[in-house]
Design a protein around this motif. Structure first.
Motif, PDB file in Angstrom:
ATOM      1  N   SER A 410       0.845  -1.199   0.000  1.00  8.23           N
ATOM      2  CA  SER A 410       0.000   0.000   0.000  1.00  8.23           C
ATOM      3  C   SER A 410       0.881   1.250   0.000  1.00  8.23           C
ATOM      4  O   SER A 410       0.531   2.271  -0.583  1.00  8.23           O
ATOM      5  N   SER A 411       2.040   1.143   0.626  1.00  5.99           N
ATOM      6  CA  SER A 411       2.972   2.261   0.599  1.00  5.99           C
ATOM      7  C   SER A 411       3.487   2.485  -0.822  1.00  5.99           C
ATOM      8  O   SER A 411       3.619   3.618  -1.285  1.00  5.99           O
ATOM      9  N   LEU A 412       3.755   1.408  -1.535  1.00  4.87           N
ATOM     10  CA  LEU A 412       4.191   1.515  -2.929  1.00  4.87           C
ATOM     11  C   LEU A 412       3.094   2.105  -3.794  1.00  4.87           C
ATOM     12  O   LEU A 412       3.333   2.914  -4.681  1.00  4.87           O
ATOM     13  N   PHE A 413       1.873   1.682  -3.525  1.00  5.43           N
ATOM     14  CA  PHE A 413       0.766   2.153  -4.348  1.00  5.43           C
ATOM     15  C   PHE A 413       0.603   3.661  -4.221  1.00  5.43           C
ATOM     16  O   PHE A 413       0.276   4.345  -5.182  1.00  5.43           O
ATOM     17  N   LYS A 414       0.867   4.192  -3.037  1.00  5.52           N
ATOM     18  CA  LYS A 414       0.793   5.641  -2.858  1.00  5.52           C
ATOM     19  C   LYS A 414       1.831   6.336  -3.721  1.00  5.52           C
ATOM     20  O   LYS A 414       1.683   7.500  -4.063  1.00  5.52           O
ATOM     21  N   ARG A 415       2.908   5.638  -4.029  1.00  7.18           N
ATOM     22  CA  ARG A 415       3.915   6.197  -4.924  1.00  7.18           C
ATOM     23  C   ARG A 415       3.679   5.771  -6.355  1.00  7.18           C
ATOM     24  O   ARG A 415       4.606   5.694  -7.142  1.00  7.18           O
ATOM     25  N   LYS A 416       2.460   5.429  -6.683  1.00 11.66           N
ATOM     26  CA  LYS A 416       2.091   5.078  -8.055  1.00 11.66           C
ATOM     27  C   LYS A 416       2.887   3.900  -8.572  1.00 11.66           C
ATOM     28  O   LYS A 416       3.326   3.869  -9.722  1.00 11.66           O
ATOM     29  N   THR A 417       3.128   2.959  -7.704  1.00 10.57           N
ATOM     30  CA  THR A 417       3.848   1.771  -8.120  1.00 10.57           C
ATOM     31  C   THR A 417       3.023   0.570  -7.714  1.00 10.57           C
ATOM     32  O   THR A 417       2.538   0.507  -6.593  1.00 10.57           O
ATOM     33  N   ASP A 663      12.514   4.353  -5.394  1.00  7.42           N
ATOM     34  CA  ASP A 663      11.598   4.281  -4.247  1.00  7.42           C
ATOM     35  C   ASP A 663      11.245   2.836  -3.934  1.00  7.42           C
ATOM     36  O   ASP A 663      11.246   2.420  -2.774  1.00  7.42           O
ATOM     37  N   ALA A 664      10.922   2.100  -4.990  1.00  6.36           N
ATOM     38  CA  ALA A 664      10.518   0.709  -4.806  1.00  6.36           C
ATOM     39  C   ALA A 664      11.650  -0.078  -4.161  1.00  6.36           C
ATOM     40  O   ALA A 664      11.419  -0.906  -3.278  1.00  6.36           O
ATOM     41  N   LEU A 665      12.874   0.211  -4.567  1.00  6.87           N
ATOM     42  CA  LEU A 665      14.015  -0.500  -3.990  1.00  6.87           C
ATOM     43  C   LEU A 665      14.137  -0.199  -2.491  1.00  6.87           C
ATOM     44  O   LEU A 665      14.329  -1.091  -1.675  1.00  6.87           O
ATOM     45  N   THR A 666      13.974   1.088  -2.150  1.00  7.84           N
ATOM     46  CA  THR A 666      14.068   1.468  -0.733  1.00  7.84           C
ATOM     47  C   THR A 666      12.995   0.752   0.080  1.00  7.84           C
ATOM     48  O   THR A 666      13.285   0.184   1.149  1.00  7.84           O
ATOM     49  N   ILE A 667      11.779   0.797  -0.429  1.00  8.47           N
ATOM     50  CA  ILE A 667      10.673   0.176   0.307  1.00  8.47           C
ATOM     51  C   ILE A 667      10.877  -1.324   0.406  1.00  8.47           C
ATOM     52  O   ILE A 667      10.657  -1.930   1.453  1.00  8.47           O
ATOM     53  N   ALA A 668      11.325  -1.919  -0.689  1.00  6.76           N
ATOM     54  CA  ALA A 668      11.520  -3.372  -0.685  1.00  6.76           C
ATOM     55  C   ALA A 668      12.575  -3.769   0.332  1.00  6.76           C
ATOM     56  O   ALA A 668      12.423  -4.759   1.043  1.00  6.76           O
ATOM     57  N   ARG A 669      13.645  -2.971   0.398  1.00  5.40           N
ATOM     58  CA  ARG A 669      14.702  -3.321   1.358  1.00  5.40           C
ATOM     59  C   ARG A 669      14.197  -3.212   2.782  1.00  5.40           C
ATOM     60  O   ARG A 669      14.476  -4.047   3.624  1.00  5.40           O
ATOM     61  N   LYS A 670      13.420  -2.161   3.022  1.00  4.48           N
ATOM     62  CA  LYS A 670      12.861  -1.995   4.364  1.00  4.48           C
ATOM     63  C   LYS A 670      11.917  -3.158   4.678  1.00  4.48           C
ATOM     64  O   LYS A 670      11.954  -3.711   5.777  1.00  4.48           O
ATOM     65  N   ALA A 671      11.091  -3.515   3.686  1.00  2.09           N
ATOM     66  CA  ALA A 671      10.128  -4.602   3.897  1.00  2.09           C
ATOM     67  C   ALA A 671      10.857  -5.905   4.200  1.00  2.09           C
ATOM     68  O   ALA A 671      10.481  -6.647   5.109  1.00  2.09           O
ATOM     69  N   ARG A 672      11.920  -6.155   3.456  1.00  2.00           N
ATOM     70  CA  ARG A 672      12.646  -7.399   3.671  1.00  2.00           C
ATOM     71  C   ARG A 672      13.272  -7.421   5.064  1.00  2.00           C
ATOM     72  O   ARG A 672      13.273  -8.437   5.755  1.00  2.00           O
ATOM     73  N   ARG A 673      13.788  -6.244   5.479  1.00  2.00           N
ATOM     74  CA  ARG A 673      14.370  -6.159   6.805  1.00  2.00           C
ATOM     75  C   ARG A 673      13.327  -6.506   7.861  1.00  2.00           C
ATOM     76  O   ARG A 673      13.582  -7.263   8.796  1.00  2.00           O
TER      77      ARG A 673
END
Lengths: 729, 59
Positions: A410-417, A663-673
């Motif tokens: 949902s965080s990604l979706f807010k960034r149009k991804t 952005d997606a990379l940042t979010i993905a890394r945080k999510a994986r963490r």
């Protein structure tokens, strides 16, 4: 303009009622919702309109005899909303039914766990006091009465999945769950029968409840992704002009075009079907398909592909496939190969399950045997072994990953991804090399004016009008960039030179540099924009030279820099000529570039990188990128990409900017963490709880507290990610 | 203790009522649009609707 025909999207009901689903652009708030519903309701023929704000869709019902579907779209346009009808997918129905079933099971499990807890709390407090054994038995039997049907109903998703896995000769997370649930229920019934002190009905049902939450979140995310992908396809609003046998032309949504139809493609239109040219000659910009930017001449009997841009002449095309798109045999073969590569990835949750199942089974079995050897009678030893199974049951494991995925998506979706695969986040976080396609990915898909400073605002309209009158590809591109309608003026075109309008001092010319006598300006512009195509304009003494070329996507430079900072290597793989790729690479500071690659070459390079131990992040948009997108460790594609590329990509980003990649990379890394944190917590929890269970000290109360506590911690940890992220935006 | 024989069926009955209500909500599609429902409650359905009237009030 030919008439629009939207009848393919209309569903017919009894009593002359028609209904249609539309994806609406720009629904943001309650005001929009009210405006649409209220505005449509005032139309007497419309029976009802209902906005779905979460999905940005409207469903409209009207009396079929009084209104045509096109009128509904016009009504919405009059209210200020662009609406795109779409046909809900058939396949979606199966998934929706599964989701409803999960939600129902969740409701039943929730109801049952609350009611059994009501009884259990009484038993627990009674056990430490002076409960009458008859009352305790009565409470246990009541619990059994609720728990047994609940487990039979709400446990079905797990039982079925476990059976499927066992039939396939594999073990998944659901196998220990099923064994635990069934054994615990049997033991509890036996215990109740023998007037025992402890029964695990509450534990079993609560376990099912928490696991179902995780399962439901997982399903919810997949559905949401699918819905958004559906909207996206509708928003593209691809239409084709179909020629009927009598020669009349109708503009149809692409969904209504069938193989065998004859379609007219005007100059300047993007071809949206695959087929064979029946009549006409033209030049095609095939950059979306092959990456090559130079136009290709095409004539009768030749094959055209969806995604190519028709530049100079009108074509009639006999359709072979629409919407989905047929493939070049070569691409087809490569796709099969690429998908094989991808399937080697094992999801984090599956990896956890692979470790988890044997460990738990061994623990439970050795507990049973150990207590037997210690001299305990077998029913008691079995009871302790079952407690181990229940205590270790992966509530936290089941929630750990889906909860994070939902929050991150949902965080990604807010960034149009948009995330298309749940496990794409894990894979994206692992990427250590980013590979970009050039045409349409690093650059914008349509050619643009590279030196807007050479174009005074007051002259935009006249240059645009002149350009629109020409059939030359460069002039067409200029006209599209300026967004001008063709002028009705008396335009002379000199083949290979340019266009002129007016006489004497008022003469205006648009064309080659020599035609306009603008050599001095051209030299300067050419020095600044090597590789761009030049187009000159002269009006009296005013002369200017415009450089046309593929402009970089906004924030391309920042994105590449951000990826570098994140520790990724960056490379460009392009199907275009080296001379066209080199300036872009130089501008972005990318040194590793491969030009003139065939689709197979891209895939081979990616395989080579994978063999060197790299995890490749591929960003591409063309048909020629599709095998590479499917074969990469993780792949992204812009929304302007061809159908096939988008279907092969894990993540699709909207808009022109390239920033969503970083952005997606940042979010993905945080999510994986966070996922790893959650898994670590689940392991820690087991390290504490399992010894207690093995020692035979775990009562139903301990099990209940441990289970709900760990699930809560894991869920809160996932939510924490969202709060931190929103502060930063 | 006989009171339990009455109270527990009563508690269960209430629970079942809630479960029934949940199923009813699901069937009537109340979970289809969770974002919209939050706004819908603020709408004045009885007041005459002017087109785009919500736009200005939103800020």
């Amino acid at each position: 303009m030919a008439a629009q025909d939207l009848s393919v999207f209309v569903r017919h009901r009894d009593g002359g009622v028609a209904s249609m689903e539309l994806a609406v652009d720009g629904i943001r708030c309650a005001g929009c919702m009210q405006a649409i519903e209220g505005g449509l309701a005032r139309e007497p023929a419309i029976l009802g309109a209902r906005v779905n704000l979460a999905l940005k869709r409207v469903s409209v019902e009207w009396r079929e005899a009084l209104l045509r579907p096109e009128a509904v779209v016009e009504k919405l346009a009059a209210l200020g909303f662009k609406a795109y009808p779409f046909a809900p997918e058939r396949q979606e129905d199966g998934a929706a039914a599964e989701e409803r079933h999960l939600l129902r099971a969740l409701g039943v499990a929730g109801f049952a766990s609350m009611n059994i807890m009501l009884l259990s709390v009484a038993v627990w407090s009674g056990n430490s006091g002076d409960i009458d054994p008859t009352t305790r038995d009565f409470f246990h039997w009541l619990s059994a009465l609720i728990a047994l049907p609940t487990a039979a109903y709400a446990g079905r998703p797990f039982f079925e999945s476990a059976l499927r896995a066992l039939k396939a000769g594999a073990v998944n997370m659901d196998v220990p769950i099923t064994i635990g649930v069934v054994l615990a229920l049997m033991m509890s019934v036996a215990e109740t029968w023998n007037h025992g002190r402890h029964a695990y009905f509450d534990g079993v049902v609560m376990l099912l409840f928490f696991l179902l939450i995780g399962r439901y979140l997982d399903q919810l995310m997949r559905r949401r992704t699918r819905d958004l992908a559906g909207n996206l396809a509708a928003l593209k609003a691809e239409t084709a002009t179909r020629l009927a046998a009598d020669g009349s032309a109708t503009v149809m949504p692409i969904a209504a075009i069938a193989p065998g139809d004859l379609v007219l493609v005007r100059p300047g239109e993007r071809i949206c079907v695959d087929g064979i040219v029946e009549t006409g000659r033209s030049e095609l910009d095939q950059s979306l398909v092959t990456g090559e930017t130079a136009p290709v001449v095409i004539g009768q009997g030749e094959r055209v592909h969806a995604g190519t841009l028709n530049l100079t002449g009108a074509l009639t095309v006999r359709v072979e496939a629409a919407g989905q798109g047929t493939l070049l045999d070569e691409i087809d073969r490569l796709m099969d190969q690429a998908v094989g590569n991808r399937s080697r990835y094992v999801r984090l949750s599956d990896r956890a399950a692979r470790l988890y199942a044997p460990v738990v089974h061994t623990l439970a079995a050795s507990t049973f045997l150990g207590w037997l050897a210690w001299g305990l009678p077998w029913p008691e030893a079995l009871m302790i072994a079952v407690t181990v199974l229940i205590i270790t049951c992966p509530c936290a494991l089941g929630l750990a990953i889906p909860a994070v995925q939902v929050v991150a998506a949902s965080s990604l979706f807010k960034r149009k991804t948009m995330l298309k695969e749940g496990d794409a986040l894990e894979r994206l976080a692992e990427a250590d090399i980013a590979v970009f396609d050039k045409t349409g990915t690093l650059t914008l898909p349509e050619p643009d004016i590279l030196n807007p400073e050479a174009l005074p605002a007051e002259r935009r309209a006249e240059i645009g009008a002149l350009a629109a009158a020409s059939g030359h590809p460069l002039a067409q591109a200029l006209a599209r960039a300026l967004g001008a309608p063709p002028s009705a003026g008396n335009v002379h075109e000199e083949r290979g030179q340019g266009l002129s309008v007016g006489e004497g001092d008022d003469e205006r010319r648009l064309g080659s540099v020599a035609f306009c006598g603008a050599q001095a300006e051209a030299a300067m512009v050419a020095a600044l924009h090597p590789g761009a195509s030049l187009i000159a304009y002269r009006h009296g003494s005013f002369r200017t030279v415009l450089a046309l070329g593929q402009a970089l996507r906004p924030q391309a430079r920042e994105t590449i820099a951000a990826l570098r900072r994140a520790g990724l290597q960056v490379a460009i793989l392009s199907g275009d000529r080296f001379e066209a790729v080199a300036p872009i690479a130089a501008e972005l500071g990318v040194t590793e570039l491969h030009a003139g690659l065939m689709p197979g070459g891209k895939l081979a390079l990616l395989d080579q990188m994978a063999a060197d131990g790299h995890k490749v992040l591929m960003v591409g948009d063309g048909l020629n990128d599709a095998p590479a997108l499917a074969g990469a460790h993780v792949s992204l594609s812009p929304v302007s990409a061809t159908h096939l590329a988008q279907a092969a990509a894990d993540i699709v980003f909207l808009g022109e900017s390239l920033a969503p990649v970083a952005d997606a990379l940042t979010i993905a890394r945080k999510a994986r963490r966070l996922m790893l944190q959650n898994l670590a917590f689940a392991v820690l929890y087991n390290a504490v709880a399992v010894p207690i269970a093995i020692a035979g000290l775990a009562t139903p109360l301990v099990a209940a507290v441990a289970m709900s506590g760990s699930s809560l911690v894991v869920t809160l940890n996932a939510l924490r990610a969202r709060a931190a992220r929103e502060v930063r935006t | 203790m006989n009171i339990i024989v009455i109270l527990f069926p009563l508690a269960l009955g209430l629970g079942l009522l809630g479960l029934g209500a949940f199923f009813w909500c699901m069937r009537s599609g109340q979970y289809a649009d969770l974002d919209g429902a939050a706004w819908r409650v603020l709408q004045d359905d009885d007041a005459p609707v002017r087109p785009r009237s919500g736009e200005g009030e939103r800020a």
